[in-house]
Design a protein around this motif. Structure first.
Motif, PDB file in Angstrom:
ATOM      1  N   GLY A 117       0.808  -1.210   0.000  1.00 48.86           N
ATOM      2  CA  GLY A 117       0.000   0.000   0.000  1.00 48.86           C
ATOM      3  C   GLY A 117       0.840   1.258   0.000  1.00 48.86           C
ATOM      4  N   ILE A 118       0.203   2.355   0.377  1.00 45.60           N
ATOM      5  CA  ILE A 118       0.820   3.680   0.417  1.00 45.60           C
ATOM      6  C   ILE A 118       0.802   4.185   1.848  1.00 45.60           C
ATOM      7  CG2 ILE A 118       0.628   6.065  -0.386  1.00 45.60           C
ATOM      8  CD1 ILE A 118      -0.620   5.011  -2.940  1.00 45.60           C
ATOM      9  N   ALA A 135      16.160   8.060   6.381  1.00 44.62           N
ATOM     10  CA  ALA A 135      15.303   6.940   5.975  1.00 44.62           C
ATOM     11  C   ALA A 135      14.183   7.377   5.047  1.00 44.62           C
ATOM     12  CB  ALA A 135      14.720   6.250   7.205  1.00 44.62           C
ATOM     13  N   PHE A 136      13.532   8.505   5.355  1.00 41.90           N
ATOM     14  CA  PHE A 136      12.346   8.939   4.620  1.00 41.90           C
ATOM     15  C   PHE A 136      12.590  10.320   4.008  1.00 41.90           C
ATOM     16  CE2 PHE A 136      10.228   6.621   8.359  1.00 41.90           C
ATOM     17  CZ  PHE A 136      10.395   5.384   7.746  1.00 41.90           C
ATOM     18  N   GLY A 137      12.846  10.354   2.703  1.00 45.51           N
ATOM     19  CA  GLY A 137      13.107  11.627   2.031  1.00 45.51           C
ATOM     20  C   GLY A 137      11.859  12.344   1.585  1.00 45.51           C
ATOM     21  N   LEU A 141       5.177   7.508   1.106  1.00 52.04           N
ATOM     22  CA  LEU A 141       6.052   6.344   0.981  1.00 52.04           C
ATOM     23  C   LEU A 141       5.267   5.138   0.471  1.00 52.04           C
ATOM     24  CD1 LEU A 141       7.662   6.607   4.543  1.00 52.04           C
ATOM     25  CD2 LEU A 141       8.663   7.490   2.426  1.00 52.04           C
ATOM     26  N   GLY A 142       5.994   4.156  -0.013  1.00 53.74           N
ATOM     27  CA  GLY A 142       5.405   2.857  -0.290  1.00 53.74           C
ATOM     28  C   GLY A 142       5.536   1.973   0.937  1.00 53.74           C
ATOM     29  N   ASN A 172      10.357   5.241  -0.294  1.00 54.32           N
ATOM     30  CA  ASN A 172       9.729   5.946  -1.426  1.00 54.32           C
ATOM     31  C   ASN A 172      10.326   5.532  -2.762  1.00 54.32           C
ATOM     32  OD1 ASN A 172      12.119   7.407  -1.895  1.00 54.32           O
ATOM     33  ND2 ASN A 172      11.400   9.235  -0.841  1.00 54.32           N
ATOM     34  N   GLY A 173      11.104   4.422  -2.772  1.00 54.12           N
ATOM     35  CA  GLY A 173      11.673   3.938  -4.015  1.00 54.12           C
ATOM     36  C   GLY A 173      12.687   4.897  -4.619  1.00 54.12           C
TER      37      GLY A 173
END
Length: 364
Positions: A117-118, A135-137, A141-142, A172-173
């Motif tokens: 999911g998202i 970690a999270f830019g 996110l996925g 977020n790939g």
């Protein structure tokens, strides 16, 4: 064709037969607590506690009104909501929403859930206020989850319990850097409730005796999207990953794949330029070819119109050797017809995501 056949049965049996095997509804609530997997030394600063959370799943339980139900031992499918608190002020909390399949084993006591999911994170990277969150830019996110449970239903009336292990992944790939992502493993315990009486299951007695055969198929596809190099704020650029592979169905569920692909990743091209100009002590020729060519093997699991794909690849042409030569990919595909498909895949190298790919292709 299946829809027409269902209508035909409906007209013949007068509504009663069709209702015998209708999907029923259920809900599961799981509470979990565990640990962050430190797949990069830079993540240790973000591990200050034991992440916990809950997963709420609304399920449709299948009972045989479609062919694929019995082939997969009458799985569940539905929608989930996930909340996870990382117990770290830098990482914050994540909220995810998505869909899942739940497969049964060992006389339907062991379950394996695959969910995608998202997610929205409360505290993404920000240059001034939260620069340590590598970690999270991005805020969006996925999310991918795997849950292995021992499950008992209808212990007290329609209530049951389950317990097991849950793995969660957020990334977020690399659509925006930084993006090391976060993986956690946890113990979970929960309760389940069936809203409906569980009907008898329709047995696929004829189809199970048929031998499935299919000739070798040829696949041509384009995987595209936007990503950013590992240099923060270097800009999002398009990529075009062009692939060709053959697949062979070995049974009604599975196909094996062998193929090759060309990677035209514009952020890789700009990264070579950045390295050549910014780090003269580490000589990189500014004219180094940014293109890569890979070969891969894979497996595709066909469910209904949806299939799940896993691939492992190796770069046979990689002039700029910044990344390791081995890559892998997971993909959820949807067949618009027998020949045309679309999907969403995540390409990674080790535990580090490189691209979230939108897929279009043909299977001939």
């Amino acid at each position: 064709m299946k829809a027409l056949f269902s209508v035909f049965l409906f007209l013949i049996t007068g509504f009663v037969f069709a209702q015998d095997f209708d999907d029923s509804n259920a809900i599961d609530v799981d509470f979990f607590r565990g640990n962050v997997i430190a797949h990069s030394p830079n993540l240790y600063q973000l591990i200050t506690g034991h992440p916990d959370g809950l997963m709420l799943s609304f399920s449709k339980k299948t009972h045989g009104n479609e062919e694929w139900h019995s082939i997969y031992n009458y799985p569940d499918y539905g929608t989930y909501f996930l909340f996870q608190d990382f117990k770290n002020d830098i990482l914050g909390k994540n909220y995810a929403l998505g869909t899942f399949y739940n497969f049964y084993f060992l006389n339907r006591n062991l379950t394996f859930k695959v969910a995608q999911g998202i997610s929205v994170t409360t505290n993404p990277y920000e240059k001034l206020s939260n620069s340590k969150n590598i970690a999270f830019g991005s805020k969006l996110l996925g999310n991918i989850n795997f849950v292995l449970d021992y499950k008992k239903v209808n212990i007290i009336d329609k209530f049951g319990i389950q317990a097991g292990l849950i793995f969660t992944h957020f990334s977020n790939g690399r659509m925006k850097s930084p993006n090391s992502g976060i993986n956690t493993y946890s113990l979970n315990i929960g309760i389940n409730y069936n809203f409906d009486d569980v009907p008898n299951k329709k047995q696929d007695s004829i189809a199970s005796k048929l031998k499935f055969t299919e000739p070798i198929k040829y696949n041509i596809l384009l995987r595209t999207g936007f990503n950013e190099s590992t240099v923060i704020d270097s800009g999002q650029l398009p990529f075009y990953h062009i692939g060709f592979y053959v697949d062979k169905r070995i049974n009604r569920k599975s196909a094996l794949q062998l193929g090759t692909e060309l990677f035209l990743t514009m952020s890789n091209k700009e990264f070579i330029r950045f390295r050549a100009i910014s780090f003269p002590e580490k000589p990189v020729d500014i004219n180094t070819d940014y293109k890569r060519v890979g070969v891969f093997i894979g497996h595709e699991l066909f469910i209904n119109r949806i299939s799940l794909e896993a691939q492992l690849g190796y770069y046979i042409y990689q002039p700029f050797k910044f990344d390791i030569p081995i890559y892998d990919r997971v993909c959820a595909k949807y067949y618009l017809s027998n020949k045309i498909f679309t999907g969403l895949s995540l390409k990674t190298q080790g535990f580090l995501a490189e691209a979230l790919e939108f897929v279009v292709g043909v299977r001939l």
